[in-house]
Write a protein that holds these residues in place. Structure first.
Motif, mmCIF file in Angstrom:
data_model
loop_
_atom_site.group_PDB
_atom_site.id
_atom_site.type_symbol
_atom_site.label_atom_id
_atom_site.label_comp_id
_atom_site.label_asym_id
_atom_site.label_seq_id
_atom_site.Cartn_x
_atom_site.Cartn_y
_atom_site.Cartn_z
ATOM 1 N N LEU A 110 0.827 -1.209 0.000
ATOM 2 C CA LEU A 110 0.000 0.000 0.000
ATOM 3 C C LEU A 110 0.862 1.260 0.000
ATOM 4 O O LEU A 110 0.582 2.218 -0.734
ATOM 5 N N LEU A 111 1.918 1.245 0.794
ATOM 6 C CA LEU A 111 2.791 2.417 0.898
ATOM 7 C C LEU A 111 3.548 2.661 -0.409
ATOM 8 O O LEU A 111 3.615 3.802 -0.889
ATOM 9 N N VAL A 112 4.124 1.612 -0.986
ATOM 10 C CA VAL A 112 4.898 1.767 -2.226
ATOM 11 C C VAL A 112 4.002 2.264 -3.356
ATOM 12 O O VAL A 112 4.352 3.200 -4.092
ATOM 13 N N ALA A 113 2.827 1.640 -3.493
ATOM 14 C CA ALA A 113 1.890 2.070 -4.532
ATOM 15 C C ALA A 113 1.466 3.518 -4.308
ATOM 16 O O ALA A 113 1.367 4.307 -5.260
ATOM 17 N N GLY A 114 1.219 3.862 -3.051
ATOM 18 C CA GLY A 114 0.818 5.229 -2.728
ATOM 19 C C GLY A 114 1.886 6.240 -3.067
ATOM 20 O O GLY A 114 1.592 7.308 -3.627
ATOM 21 N N LEU A 115 3.140 5.931 -2.751
ATOM 22 C CA LEU A 115 4.237 6.847 -3.055
ATOM 23 C C LEU A 115 4.429 7.023 -4.557
ATOM 24 O O LEU A 115 4.678 8.143 -5.035
ATOM 25 N N VAL A 116 4.306 5.938 -5.302
ATOM 26 C CA VAL A 116 4.473 6.014 -6.761
ATOM 27 C C VAL A 116 3.382 6.878 -7.384
ATOM 28 O O VAL A 116 3.658 7.788 -8.178
ATOM 29 N N VAL A 117 2.127 6.600 -7.015
ATOM 30 C CA VAL A 117 1.007 7.359 -7.586
ATOM 31 C C VAL A 117 1.071 8.820 -7.155
ATOM 32 O O VAL A 117 0.820 9.729 -7.949
ATOM 33 N N ALA A 118 1.399 9.053 -5.880
ATOM 34 C CA ALA A 118 1.491 10.434 -5.381
ATOM 35 C C ALA A 118 2.578 11.219 -6.106
ATOM 36 O O ALA A 118 2.412 12.411 -6.392
ATOM 37 N N LYS A 170 1.256 12.076 -9.526
ATOM 38 C CA LYS A 170 0.272 13.147 -9.386
ATOM 39 C C LYS A 170 0.964 14.495 -9.165
ATOM 40 O O LYS A 170 0.554 15.512 -9.740
ATOM 41 N N MET A 171 1.999 14.502 -8.349
ATOM 42 C CA MET A 171 2.739 15.729 -8.068
ATOM 43 C C MET A 171 3.375 16.277 -9.343
ATOM 44 O O MET A 171 3.341 17.485 -9.603
ATOM 45 N N LYS A 172 3.952 15.401 -10.159
ATOM 46 C CA LYS A 172 4.581 15.842 -11.401
ATOM 47 C C LYS A 172 3.555 16.378 -12.389
ATOM 48 O O LYS A 172 3.840 17.292 -13.161
ATOM 49 N N GLU A 187 1.921 20.469 -3.843
ATOM 50 C CA GLU A 187 0.895 20.406 -2.813
ATOM 51 C C GLU A 187 -0.028 19.205 -2.970
ATOM 52 O O GLU A 187 -0.740 18.840 -2.032
ATOM 53 N N ALA A 188 -0.031 18.582 -4.147
ATOM 54 C CA ALA A 188 -0.915 17.444 -4.396
ATOM 55 C C ALA A 188 -0.329 16.131 -3.891
ATOM 56 O O ALA A 188 -1.038 15.120 -3.848
ATOM 57 N N PHE A 189 0.952 16.125 -3.476
ATOM 58 C CA PHE A 189 1.600 14.865 -3.105
ATOM 59 C C PHE A 189 0.941 14.222 -1.878
ATOM 60 O O PHE A 189 0.566 13.036 -1.916
ATOM 61 N N ILE A 190 0.802 14.979 -0.786
ATOM 62 C CA ILE A 190 0.245 14.420 0.443
ATOM 63 C C ILE A 190 -1.217 14.016 0.283
ATOM 64 O O ILE A 190 -1.607 12.912 0.697
ATOM 65 N N PRO A 191 -2.076 14.857 -0.327
ATOM 66 C CA PRO A 191 -3.453 14.408 -0.550
ATOM 67 C C PRO A 191 -3.543 13.129 -1.377
ATOM 68 O O PRO A 191 -4.345 12.245 -1.077
ATOM 69 N N ALA A 192 -2.702 13.024 -2.409
ATOM 70 C CA ALA A 192 -2.710 11.813 -3.229
ATOM 71 C C ALA A 192 -2.251 10.606 -2.423
ATOM 72 O O ALA A 192 -2.832 9.512 -2.521
ATOM 73 N N LEU A 193 -1.219 10.794 -1.599
ATOM 74 C CA LEU A 193 -0.743 9.702 -0.745
ATOM 75 C C LEU A 193 -1.814 9.313 0.258
ATOM 76 O O LEU A 193 -1.999 8.117 0.555
ATOM 77 N N LYS A 222 -11.257 31.757 -17.803
ATOM 78 C CA LYS A 222 -9.822 31.717 -18.110
ATOM 79 C C LYS A 222 -9.024 31.469 -16.848
ATOM 80 O O LYS A 222 -8.065 30.709 -16.837
ATOM 81 N N LYS A 223 -9.449 32.094 -15.769
ATOM 82 C CA LYS A 223 -8.768 31.888 -14.486
ATOM 83 C C LYS A 223 -8.891 30.447 -14.037
ATOM 84 O O LYS A 223 -7.957 29.849 -13.500
ATOM 85 N N ALA A 224 -10.074 29.850 -14.276
ATOM 86 C CA ALA A 224 -10.279 28.456 -13.869
ATOM 87 C C ALA A 224 -9.357 27.530 -14.624
ATOM 88 O O ALA A 224 -8.922 26.501 -14.115
ATOM 89 N N LEU A 225 -9.044 27.890 -15.885
ATOM 90 C CA LEU A 225 -8.188 27.035 -16.691
ATOM 91 C C LEU A 225 -6.738 27.100 -16.259
ATOM 92 O O LEU A 225 -5.990 26.150 -16.397
ATOM 93 N N THR A 226 -6.323 28.254 -15.765
ATOM 94 C CA THR A 226 -4.907 28.428 -15.426
ATOM 95 C C THR A 226 -4.604 28.107 -13.973
ATOM 96 O O THR A 226 -3.456 27.962 -13.610
ATOM 97 N N LYS A 227 -5.613 27.997 -13.159
ATOM 98 C CA LYS A 227 -5.403 27.713 -11.743
ATOM 99 C C LYS A 227 -4.874 26.302 -11.541
ATOM 100 O O LYS A 227 -5.390 25.338 -12.099
ATOM 101 N N LYS A 228 -3.855 26.160 -10.734
ATOM 102 C CA LYS A 228 -3.283 24.855 -10.474
ATOM 103 C C LYS A 228 -4.175 24.065 -9.517
ATOM 104 O O LYS A 228 -4.580 24.580 -8.471
ATOM 105 N N PRO A 229 -4.491 22.812 -9.838
ATOM 106 C CA PRO A 229 -5.366 22.026 -8.981
ATOM 107 C C PRO A 229 -4.634 21.552 -7.732
ATOM 108 O O PRO A 229 -3.432 21.294 -7.756
ATOM 109 N N SER A 230 -5.379 21.447 -6.633
ATOM 110 C CA SER A 230 -4.795 20.898 -5.400
ATOM 111 C C SER A 230 -5.003 19.394 -5.327
ATOM 112 O O SER A 230 -4.464 18.726 -4.458
ATOM 113 N N MET A 231 -5.799 18.860 -6.225
ATOM 114 C CA MET A 231 -6.044 17.420 -6.277
ATOM 115 C C MET A 231 -6.076 16.951 -7.733
ATOM 116 O O MET A 231 -6.413 17.729 -8.609
#
Length: 229
Positions: free
Chosen positions: A127-135, A138-140, A145-151, A220-229
């Motif tokens: 679970l941990l290895v899969a979580g770290l890989v996917v997170a 997602k971060m890339k 900021e998306a790393f911890i939520p994804a993990l 336009k702002k919605a398109l350029t805003k970086k997602p947190s998830m």
């Protein structure tokens, strides 16, 4: 997200859950299904395949409920703590407690006398290895900021969804449900921001067409805003 993209997410996640469960179901429960293949029992093979697909659909529904529940909790968390770093720190604490419960409480409840705790690290490590890989992926694709939520989704949310199999503690069902949930959660995590961006583009296009092709600054702002998830 537009209703069209939501339906797409729902159906593809459902399909991923079904296919993943069917494939790993035959692998993990090969001793049970092997006679069907050696004796060429086509009807039994098809019946088992359909049954596994159905179970995969069920696992997928559990995954989707858990995922969208987390999205709601995530927004509440950001609103309550007023800081992404503080909310991420809280999630890290929950991740640590979750792994402690997964290893130690399972050992206390299911280990036979004299049995080592080491085998109980296996599911947690997967679970941990899969979580770290996917997170990390997602971060890339989005931002740091998306790393911890994804993990958190890949570990704690999966862990909560996994409770029915954990209570039964049957090895084949334990790993079968875990793999299906991880596949569904990983897919939803990695496709969410893409579908949100696509939905924003579709809304902007419709709004532009209805306003004589005049772009809206809000969209336009919605398109350029970086997602947190």
């Amino acid at each position: 997200m537009t209703s069209r993209n939501w339906v797409k997410l729902f159906m593809t996640t459902l399909l991923i859950g079904g296919i993943t469960t069917a494939i790993f179901g035959f692998i993990l429960r090969w001793n049970e299904f092997q006679p069907y293949f050696t004796e060429f029992k086509i009807i039994d093979i098809l019946s088992a395949f359909i049954w596994l697909i159905g179970m995969g659909f069920l696992f997928s529904l559990v995954s989707q409920l858990g995922f969208f529940a987390y999205l709601t909790v995530h927004r509440f968390g950001l609103g309550i703590f007023k800081s992404v770093s503080l909310w991420n720190a809280v999630q890290i604490v929950f991740i640590l407690f979750g792994f402690f419960d997964l290893i130690y409480l399972r050992y206390v409840n299911f280990a036979k006398q004299g049995e080592s705790i080491i085998p109980y690290f296996g599911p947690a490590l997967i679970l941990l290895v899969a979580g770290l890989v996917v997170a990390r992926i997602k971060m890339k694709q989005t931002n740091r900021e998306a790393f911890i939520p994804a993990l958190f989704v890949m570990t704690i949310v999966t862990l909560v969804e996994w409770v029915p199999a954990l209570k039964v503690n049957d090895r084949s069902w334990l790993y079968l449900m875990m793999l299906a949930l991880m596949a569904c959660n990983a897919y939803q995590l990695l496709i969410l921001h893409k579908l949100n961006a696509k939905s924003a583009q579709e809304r902007q296009k419709r709004a532009s067409q209805s306003n004589n092709h005049k772009p809206l600054s809000g969209n336009k702002k919605a398109l350029t805003k970086k997602p947190s998830m």
